[in-house]
Design a protein around this motif. Structure first.
Motif, PDB file in Angstrom:
ATOM      1  N   MET A  50      32.787  38.491  52.245  1.00  0.00           N
ATOM      2  CA  MET A  50      32.459  39.911  52.380  1.00  0.00           C
ATOM      3  C   MET A  50      31.572  40.392  51.240  1.00  0.00           C
ATOM      4  O   MET A  50      30.628  41.170  51.443  1.00  0.00           O
ATOM      5  N   LEU A  51      31.851  39.935  50.033  1.00  0.00           N
ATOM      6  CA  LEU A  51      31.106  40.393  48.866  1.00  0.00           C
ATOM      7  C   LEU A  51      29.785  39.651  48.689  1.00  0.00           C
ATOM      8  O   LEU A  51      28.837  40.199  48.131  1.00  0.00           O
ATOM      9  N   LEU A  52      29.714  38.409  49.169  1.00  0.00           N
ATOM     10  CA  LEU A  52      28.469  37.656  49.065  1.00  0.00           C
ATOM     11  C   LEU A  52      27.343  38.328  49.836  1.00  0.00           C
ATOM     12  O   LEU A  52      26.162  38.133  49.523  1.00  0.00           O
ATOM     13  N   ALA A 103      31.302  49.753  44.408  1.00  0.00           N
ATOM     14  CA  ALA A 103      32.404  48.841  44.746  1.00  0.00           C
ATOM     15  C   ALA A 103      33.547  49.528  45.490  1.00  0.00           C
ATOM     16  O   ALA A 103      34.038  48.999  46.504  1.00  0.00           O
ATOM     17  N   PRO A 104      34.049  50.700  45.049  1.00  0.00           N
ATOM     18  CA  PRO A 104      35.142  51.343  45.808  1.00  0.00           C
ATOM     19  C   PRO A 104      34.744  51.682  47.246  1.00  0.00           C
ATOM     20  O   PRO A 104      35.548  51.530  48.173  1.00  0.00           O
ATOM     21  N   LEU A 118      37.141  43.017  42.373  1.00  0.00           N
ATOM     22  CA  LEU A 118      36.475  41.725  42.526  1.00  0.00           C
ATOM     23  C   LEU A 118      34.955  41.889  42.442  1.00  0.00           C
ATOM     24  O   LEU A 118      34.269  41.145  41.722  1.00  0.00           O
ATOM     25  N   LEU A 119      34.413  42.874  43.146  1.00  0.00           N
ATOM     26  CA  LEU A 119      32.978  43.103  43.112  1.00  0.00           C
ATOM     27  C   LEU A 119      32.524  43.591  41.735  1.00  0.00           C
ATOM     28  O   LEU A 119      31.443  43.209  41.251  1.00  0.00           O
ATOM     29  N   GLN A 120      33.343  44.402  41.090  1.00  0.00           N
ATOM     30  CA  GLN A 120      32.975  44.896  39.759  1.00  0.00           C
ATOM     31  C   GLN A 120      32.915  43.765  38.732  1.00  0.00           C
ATOM     32  O   GLN A 120      32.220  43.884  37.718  1.00  0.00           O
ATOM     33  N   ALA A 121      33.619  42.685  38.994  1.00  0.00           N
ATOM     34  CA  ALA A 121      33.481  41.492  38.137  1.00  0.00           C
ATOM     35  C   ALA A 121      32.257  40.676  38.530  1.00  0.00           C
ATOM     36  O   ALA A 121      31.513  40.174  37.673  1.00  0.00           O
ATOM     37  N   LEU A 122      31.996  40.568  39.835  1.00  0.00           N
ATOM     38  CA  LEU A 122      30.902  39.724  40.312  1.00  0.00           C
ATOM     39  C   LEU A 122      29.519  40.292  40.012  1.00  0.00           C
ATOM     40  O   LEU A 122      28.520  39.570  40.102  1.00  0.00           O
ATOM     41  N   VAL A 123      29.433  41.585  39.650  1.00  0.00           N
ATOM     42  CA  VAL A 123      28.105  42.144  39.361  1.00  0.00           C
ATOM     43  C   VAL A 123      27.446  41.458  38.163  1.00  0.00           C
ATOM     44  O   VAL A 123      26.224  41.512  38.005  1.00  0.00           O
ATOM     45  N   TRP A 124      28.231  40.793  37.313  1.00  0.00           N
ATOM     46  CA  TRP A 124      27.657  40.055  36.189  1.00  0.00           C
ATOM     47  C   TRP A 124      26.764  38.899  36.654  1.00  0.00           C
ATOM     48  O   TRP A 124      25.966  38.372  35.872  1.00  0.00           O
TER      49      TRP A 124
END
Length: 492
Positions: A50-52, A103-104, A118-124
């Motif tokens: 979903m986040l990819l 993200a929310p 999860l997305l807030q971590a993956l933004v890196w």
């Protein structure tokens, strides 16, 4: 002065190291995925898929086609490289902040609250990817695939080890997130170290504009291609649950593993070969036809075989909990059967410097693919897979239109060349299907089916003296002799 012999040796050296880098990277990633599939649930993979949708598209925007533009320019200046670095890093940070804020809302869109942190971590991933763009482009520009191979291997192994340890400790989907983050960080750090590059110039608006004129078309074309592909995950994740998407994503990733490997190799070998004869249409057409025969001779039976043996293969690779992925994999593997035609026809246009035509083709393909996937998605994962197959077949015709106009080498010519390969692939697939039909669920059935298919295909190629088989032998002899791969001496 660099002689043609020196260039030939460098090109051959690059081919071998490029193949090693790509094969090792995808091999390690696939091995890690097999292990993670037994430690995690389909829902874990579905949440990540979903986040990819968002992180992959954002990463494409960050790169902006500028890395490819640096490679294409060859003699880049300090100002060119620093301009790309600053723009990429700025875009990476800006898009990371935007995704962090969104993200929310994205979590609410999927009705999955766990997606927000999860997305807030993956933004890196975005600024880390931006850091690697210039060093990666420069190593490619210099044909230094040995160092790239080392960086990719260490990054894949390190991130895979972290993911497996976290999955074993019960961290679920976060093991996949940390795999992506650690891999991006290691890759960026290693590429900086191995390339020795540092920003020594300044931002130059004129230099950036020149690079973006080339890369901009590629950015838009890639955005349409990636968007059409990720739409499948977006709609399945929105309309169904994480488990359904996870099963589909696993089938799609399994199908894409050989397709991505083929794309990377074909682009790295095909582009230089096409570029060397780009000013001679007849020779470029001959190089295109030769490349298609070579690649389809290897790729077509692999994908057809994957479609036939999907059920026992999925059980072997991932375990019985992934059984629902098998029928999806069968259809998606057939959708990828003609992948070399997609890649090489676009590579020929790239060698001609016609990135504008590549963009037009991507617009046409998106106009076909997006409606098909959108109409099929409410009915489930299997209809989406069939929609992908229908779109792929339509896109074969679309991708070959300009080859017909510019090189007199359209779909009819290409299929005529490939007809013996396709018929032999059908015979080999039938032999594998027959073995599975007779053996049922016997533990040895998969191995025997694969052996039957390989034997049928190899014997048929030798006995019929298939032109593609002769081409492959000549190509291997050329590489072993230390010469750059060209279409010289091989029949078009």
């Amino acid at each position: 002065m660099t002689t043609s012999t020196d260039l030939s040796r460098r090109a051959t050296h690059a081919v071998w190291w490029s193949a090693l880098e790509i094969g090792t990277r995808y091999g390690v990633q696939f091995a890690v995925t097999m292990a993670l599939a037994r430690l995690l649930t389909p829902a874990d993979f579905g949440l990540m898929a979903m986040l990819l949708v968002f992180t992959t598209f954002a990463a494409l925007l960050v790169e902006g086609g500028l890395g490819t533009a640096l490679v294409q320019k060859q003699a880049s200046t300090d100002n060119d490289e620093t301009s790309v670095f600053l723009v990429n890093l700025g875009a990476g940070c800006a898009l990371a902040l935007a995704l962090w804020a969104l993200a929310p809302g994205i979590a609410r869109f999927y009705a999955q609250p766990a997606l927000s942190p999860l997305l807030q971590a993956l933004v890196w991933l975005l600024p880390l990817g931006a850091l690697a763009t210039v060093p990666n482009a420069l190593l490619t520009q210099q044909l230094d695939f040995r160092r790239r191979a080392g960086a990719e291997l260490l990054a894949s192994v390190g991130s895979g080890a972290v993911a497996l340890w976290l999955a074993w400790r019960g961290h679920g989907v976060w093991s996949l997130a940390w795999q992506a983050l650690v891999g991006a960080a290691l890759r960026a750090a290693l590429l900086w170290w191995l390339s020795g590059w540092r920003p020594r110039g300044r931002y130059d608006r004129a230099a950036f504009a020149g690079l973006f004129r080339f890369g901009g078309y590629l950015l838009l074309a890639n955005a349409l291609s990636v968007g059409a592909l990720r739409l499948q995950s977006l709609l399945l994740g929105r309309l169904f649950d994480a488990r359904t998407l996870g099963v589909y994503a696993m089938a799609q990733d399994t199908q894409q593993a050989p397709a991505q490997l083929a794309s990377a190799l074909l682009n790295r070998v095909g582009l230089p070969m096409f570029a060397s004869v780009a000013d001679q249409p007849a020779k470029l057409a001959g190089a295109l036809r030769l490349s298609l025969r070579l690649s389809m001779f290897v790729f077509a039976p692999c994908m057809a075989g994957l479609a036939v043996v999907s059920a026992p293969l999925v059980r072997l690779l991932y375990g019985p909990q992934w059984g629902e992925a098998a029928p999806l994999l069968s259809v998606l593997a057939l959708a990828a059967l003609f992948w070399p035609l997609h890649v090489l026809n676009l590579a020929a246009l790239g060698a001609l410097g016609r990135s504008d035509l590549i963009l037009k083709l991507e617009v046409a393909k998106a106009a076909v693919t997006i409606p098909l996937v959108a109409v099929a998605s409410p009915f489930g994962a299997q209809p989406v897979a069939w929609a992908a197959l229908a779109a792929s077949l339509a896109c074969v015709w679309i991708n070959t239109r300009h080859a017909h106009r510019l090189l007199d080498c359209g779909l009819r010519v290409q299929l005529r060349d490939l007809r013996p390969i396709l018929l032999l692939t059908l015979a080999a697939s039938a032999s594998a299907w027959g073995v599975l039909a007779l053996a049922g669920h016997a533990p040895w059935a998969l191995g025997l089916a694969v052996a039957a298919a390989i034997t049928t295909y190899a014997l048929g190629a030798v006995m019929l003296r298939l032109q593609a088989w002769q081409d492959l032998l000549e190509f291997l002899r050329t590489l072993r002799a230390g010469l750059a791969p060209t279409n010289g001496g091989l029949r078009a």
